[in-house]
Design a protein around this motif. Structure first.
Motif, PDB file in Angstrom:
ATOM      1  N   ASP A 286       0.842  -1.198   0.000  1.00 26.71           N
ATOM      2  CA  ASP A 286       0.000   0.000   0.000  1.00 26.71           C
ATOM      3  C   ASP A 286       0.878   1.249   0.000  1.00 26.71           C
ATOM      4  N   PHE A 287       0.277   2.375  -0.391  1.00 29.84           N
ATOM      5  CA  PHE A 287       0.968   3.668  -0.367  1.00 29.84           C
ATOM      6  C   PHE A 287       0.181   4.644   0.498  1.00 29.84           C
ATOM      7  N   ILE A 288       0.851   5.229   1.494  1.00 29.91           N
ATOM      8  CA  ILE A 288       0.254   6.354   2.221  1.00 29.91           C
ATOM      9  C   ILE A 288       0.499   7.605   1.385  1.00 29.91           C
ATOM     10  N   VAL A 289      -0.591   8.273   0.999  1.00 30.68           N
ATOM     11  CA  VAL A 289      -0.461   9.464   0.138  1.00 30.68           C
ATOM     12  C   VAL A 289      -0.848  10.748   0.869  1.00 30.68           C
ATOM     13  N   GLY A 290      -1.462  10.605   2.049  1.00 26.00           N
ATOM     14  CA  GLY A 290      -1.833  11.782   2.813  1.00 26.00           C
ATOM     15  C   GLY A 290      -1.830  11.494   4.303  1.00 26.00           C
ATOM     16  N   VAL A 291      -1.399  12.475   5.096  1.00 25.18           N
ATOM     17  CA  VAL A 291      -1.371  12.352   6.563  1.00 25.18           C
ATOM     18  C   VAL A 291      -2.036  13.585   7.151  1.00 25.18           C
ATOM     19  N   ASP A 292      -3.158  13.381   7.840  1.00 22.83           N
ATOM     20  CA  ASP A 292      -3.904  14.483   8.465  1.00 22.83           C
ATOM     21  C   ASP A 292      -4.174  15.604   7.465  1.00 22.83           C
ATOM     22  N   GLY A 293      -4.557  15.213   6.245  1.00 24.50           N
ATOM     23  CA  GLY A 293      -4.923  16.179   5.223  1.00 24.50           C
ATOM     24  C   GLY A 293      -3.778  16.770   4.443  1.00 24.50           C
ATOM     25  N   THR A 294      -2.537  16.400   4.769  1.00 26.23           N
ATOM     26  CA  THR A 294      -1.358  16.904   4.058  1.00 26.23           C
ATOM     27  C   THR A 294      -0.844  15.838   3.089  1.00 26.23           C
ATOM     28  N   SER A 295      -0.648  16.204   1.850  1.00 28.35           N
ATOM     29  CA  SER A 295      -0.128  15.256   0.862  1.00 28.35           C
ATOM     30  C   SER A 295       1.328  14.924   1.164  1.00 28.35           C
ATOM     31  N   VAL A 296       1.657  13.624   1.074  1.00 26.96           N
ATOM     32  CA  VAL A 296       3.044  13.197   1.279  1.00 26.96           C
ATOM     33  C   VAL A 296       3.615  12.569   0.004  1.00 26.96           C
ATOM     34  N   ARG A 297       2.936  12.775  -1.112  1.00 28.70           N
ATOM     35  CA  ARG A 297       3.358  12.142  -2.371  1.00 28.70           C
ATOM     36  C   ARG A 297       4.770  12.536  -2.773  1.00 28.70           C
ATOM     37  N   GLU A 298       5.176  13.761  -2.479  1.00 24.92           N
ATOM     38  CA  GLU A 298       6.493  14.234  -2.909  1.00 24.92           C
ATOM     39  C   GLU A 298       7.448  14.442  -1.739  1.00 24.92           C
ATOM     40  N   ASP A 302      11.809  10.884   5.837  1.00 24.83           N
ATOM     41  CA  ASP A 302      11.927  11.583   7.116  1.00 24.83           C
ATOM     42  C   ASP A 302      10.838  12.638   7.280  1.00 24.83           C
ATOM     43  N   GLU A 303      10.524  13.352   6.206  1.00 26.01           N
ATOM     44  CA  GLU A 303       9.487  14.379   6.286  1.00 26.01           C
ATOM     45  C   GLU A 303       8.131  13.762   6.621  1.00 26.01           C
ATOM     46  N   ALA A 304       7.822  12.637   5.967  1.00 24.54           N
ATOM     47  CA  ALA A 304       6.551  11.968   6.258  1.00 24.54           C
ATOM     48  C   ALA A 304       6.547  11.386   7.664  1.00 24.54           C
ATOM     49  N   ALA A 305       7.705  10.867   8.107  1.00 23.13           N
ATOM     50  CA  ALA A 305       7.791  10.305   9.454  1.00 23.13           C
ATOM     51  C   ALA A 305       7.520  11.368  10.517  1.00 23.13           C
ATOM     52  N   ASN A 306       7.947  12.605  10.260  1.00 23.40           N
ATOM     53  CA  ASN A 306       7.662  13.690  11.199  1.00 23.40           C
ATOM     54  C   ASN A 306       6.162  13.894  11.369  1.00 23.40           C
ATOM     55  N   LEU A 307       5.404  13.753  10.277  1.00 29.27           N
ATOM     56  CA  LEU A 307       3.952  13.915  10.339  1.00 29.27           C
ATOM     57  C   LEU A 307       3.288  12.731  11.031  1.00 29.27           C
ATOM     58  N   LEU A 308       3.840  11.546  10.834  1.00 32.39           N
ATOM     59  CA  LEU A 308       3.236  10.339  11.406  1.00 32.39           C
ATOM     60  C   LEU A 308       3.524  10.189  12.887  1.00 32.39           C
ATOM     61  N   GLY A 309       4.596  10.810  13.363  1.00 31.97           N
ATOM     62  CA  GLY A 309       4.961  10.691  14.772  1.00 31.97           C
ATOM     63  C   GLY A 309       3.986  11.424  15.671  1.00 31.97           C
ATOM     64  N   GLY A 310       3.893  10.978  16.912  1.00 32.84           N
ATOM     65  CA  GLY A 310       3.010  11.630  17.870  1.00 32.84           C
ATOM     66  C   GLY A 310       2.949  10.848  19.165  1.00 32.84           C
ATOM     67  N   LYS A 311       2.235  11.389  20.138  1.00 33.76           N
ATOM     68  CA  LYS A 311       2.148  10.766  21.456  1.00 33.76           C
ATOM     69  C   LYS A 311       1.228   9.552  21.438  1.00 33.76           C
ATOM     70  N   SER A 312       1.509   8.632  22.336  1.00 29.71           N
ATOM     71  CA  SER A 312       0.661   7.455  22.476  1.00 29.71           C
ATOM     72  C   SER A 312      -0.764   7.887  22.828  1.00 29.71           C
ATOM     73  N   GLY A 313      -1.736   7.312  22.126  1.00 28.29           N
ATOM     74  CA  GLY A 313      -3.138   7.643  22.350  1.00 28.29           C
ATOM     75  C   GLY A 313      -3.705   8.632  21.363  1.00 28.29           C
ATOM     76  N   SER A 314      -2.835   9.369  20.656  1.00 27.15           N
ATOM     77  CA  SER A 314      -3.323  10.317  19.662  1.00 27.15           C
ATOM     78  C   SER A 314      -3.682   9.601  18.368  1.00 27.15           C
ATOM     79  N   VAL A 315      -4.511  10.252  17.551  1.00 27.18           N
ATOM     80  CA  VAL A 315      -5.040   9.639  16.329  1.00 27.18           C
ATOM     81  C   VAL A 315      -4.450  10.341  15.110  1.00 27.18           C
ATOM     82  N   VAL A 316      -4.081   9.572  14.094  1.00 23.84           N
ATOM     83  CA  VAL A 316      -3.605  10.121  12.833  1.00 23.84           C
ATOM     84  C   VAL A 316      -4.514   9.617  11.715  1.00 23.84           C
ATOM     85  N   ALA A 317      -4.926  10.536  10.836  1.00 19.46           N
ATOM     86  CA  ALA A 317      -5.790  10.196   9.702  1.00 19.46           C
ATOM     87  C   ALA A 317      -4.934   9.986   8.463  1.00 19.46           C
ATOM     88  N   LEU A 318      -5.109   8.845   7.809  1.00 19.85           N
ATOM     89  CA  LEU A 318      -4.301   8.485   6.649  1.00 19.85           C
ATOM     90  C   LEU A 318      -5.168   8.354   5.408  1.00 19.85           C
TER      91      LEU A 318
END
Length: 550
Positions: A286-298, A302-318
């Protein structure tokens, strides 16, 4: 050998041969960090000149990650081509610079350090490199490679945008020329002179283009490892944390291993079992193309990993793409994820009692996982075992030794040899607890490091039959040395040798039975006999009378 540049106006580099603050923490590591094959599945490039043209085009677009992959693939095809070798080295270092400037901890904690703080960190790396690296390295060489890294950074868009606010290209080129004329291959002749030279370069950079000393010295801190091998590097605080997470097999996240693909987003290389991503139905390919409404296609990884990171219990929309047309959205709740070393342990042939273990890494808990898996398989009637380390990049040296101790009753398991006395160790097997069943070991081109220790010991002790393709060829040990400010240096401190005293560095161990074409995609946590020719051959070997009656 320090870097050498041509006299050509574009200053293109030629290829180069390749004290800790506070508590010093050292792990013997056998990870391979260079496993991603370049241009996977694409046709071979017809000529070296075409390969050069493709690489030049990628460089002109500053697509450093893709350029590195391309050159790596091209060098495998045309190993004697010097221009491709130069391109590979250039793209590798430029990609590292771009990656640093996508790392939040580097940007916020390191590049803004004062001159004294930055030089103190440089001294940490210098001390560790000269004390523990497997080969002796001069201060002149380490400084020269820092100068090269700074020189390259002055034409890297991410570096320029972050530090120079779009400084005029002629000024940057003039600064490059002065670096070349005054400091290229500068010979350090007395203790502490490196600090004087780097300070002079800081003053020059500020006077010429207004570049602060922090970013300048960071290129020396991170660039000095360019004169070591491909498995040695300085780790930012976030990279250090990731590495320790890999060693422990624990991290907070959604449970994926991903890699950026230009214009397509983040390709999922692995989806860890029992992880938030797995529970939401994500799968390898599969390809993740967006994280919390931000496109990660380009974005890069590391840049995408910064968006995916977060505290335990928080929710990320993909937003996820599957195949050519399927696009869907999921939400994952971040939590602590346990990376298991053994993804599968099951009987794959009940009639003949053939067990199967898929081992994906060598971590702190690997031995406990293996013991539990072997007990389960023995309870289910296992009489022989297929042990799968395909795609396994390695891990802890001690884990590899303890794992092999379950299968080898006596004698040498592996030997390490380094420049420092404590790196010269012979690891031996112990008879108690040895399991005596026939073994077929599955390996491939991405079986590296600790996986190759396993293959070497199985081969030399005639403990089983090895099936698949030639292993990666990384026969070296890395250690981690913690430094100030949450950083660390990971470097090669020894080479390892099989029980017969053989090392297959840069060559790889060839299996007893070669399967030319393996599966199109390795499935983590699954067994697919229909589409896995390696598994079918392993079953054929293990069921043959001459093997089971060894």
């Amino acid at each position: 050998m320090p870097p050498v540049l041509t006299s050509h106006p574009d200053l293109r580099p030629h290829p180069i041969s390749p004290r800790a603050n506070g508590l010093r923490v050292v792990f013997a590591l056998l990870f391979c960090w260079m496993l991603a094959p370049a241009l996977l599945g694409q046709d071979k490039i017809p000529t070296a000149s075409i390969a050069v043209k493709i690489g030049t085009e990628l460089e002109s677009r500053q697509s450093w990650r893709e350029a590195y992959r391309h050159y790596k693939d091209a060098v495998k095809q045309f190993p004697e081509d010097a221009i491709l070798q130069q391109g590979l080295r250039r793209a590798h270092h430029q990609n590292a610079i771009a990656s640093r400037y996508s790392d939040q901890t580097f940007r916020t904690q390191l590049k803004s350090l004062s001159r004294d703080q930055s030089l103190a960190l440089y001294d940490d790396v210098l001390f560790n490199s000269q004390s523990y690296y497997v080969e002796s390295i001069s201060t002149s060489s380490l400084v020269a490679h820092g100068t090269e890294s700074l020189w390259l950074a002055l034409e890297n868009d991410k570096f320029i945008d972050e530090n120079l606010f779009g400084a005029a290209k002629p000024k940057l080129q003039a600064l490059q020329r002065k670096l070349y004329d005054r400091y290229w291959n500068y010979q350090i002749t007395y203790q502490g002179q490196h600090r004087q030279v780097i300070s002079e370069i800081c003053d020059l950079c500020f006077a010429e283009v207004g570049l602060d000393c922090g970013p300048v010295i960071m290129e020396y801190v991170f660039g000095m490892s360019n004169c070591l091998d491909d498995y040695s590097s300085v780790l930012t605080p976030s990279k250090r944390q990731d590495l320790y997470g890999n060693i422990k097999g624990e991290f907070v996240g959604i449970g994926i291993v991903m890699e950026a693909q230009d214009n397509r987003g983040m390709k999922l290389i692995q989806v860890l079992p029992e992880s938030p991503a797995f529970e939401q139905g994500l799968r390898s390919g599969d390809f993740i193309v967006g994280v919390d409404g931000t496109s990660v296609r380009e974005m890069n990884t590391d840049e995408a990993a910064n968006l995916l990171g977060g505290k335990s219990g928080s929710v990320v929309a993909l937003e996820v793409a599957r195949g050519e047309t399927d696009l869907f959205k999921v939400e994952c709740r971040r939590r602590e994820v346990k990376m298991k070393s053994i993804a599968v342990a099951k009987i794959v042939d009940e009639r003949n009692g053939v067990g199967y273990i898929q081992m994906t890494g060598f971590q702190q808990d690997t031995v406990a996982e293996l013991d539990a898996a072997l007990r389960l398989l023995q309870q289910q009637g296992m009489r022989s075992l297929i042990w799968d380390v395909r795609g396994n990049p390695g891990g802890l040296l001690t884990a590899a030794v303890e794992v092999l101790d379950r299968f080898i009753s006596d004698g040498v398991i592996v030997e390490t040899r380094g420049r420092v006395a404590d790196q010269n160790v012979i690891y031996r097997a112990h008879r108690p607890g040895t399991i005596d069943v026939p073994v077929v070991l599955l390996v491939d081109e991405n079986s590296a490091s600790a996986s190759e220790i396993v293959a070497g010991a199985i081969r030399d002790h005639h403990r089983g039959r090895i099936v698949g393709r030639t292993s990666y060829g990384k026969w070296s040990v890395q250690s981690i040395y913690d430094m100030r400010l949450g950083t660390a240096v990971r470097m090669t401190t020894a080479k390892f040798y099989s029980p017969n005293g053989t090392t297959w560095g840069k060559i790889g161990l060839q299996p007893d039975v070669v399967v030319q074409d393996g599966p199109k995609e390795l499935l983590l946590g699954e067994v697919d006999l229909e589409h896995d020719p390696d598994m079918r051959e392993a079953l054929r070997q293990i069921q043959s009378p001459e093997f089971t009656q060894r």
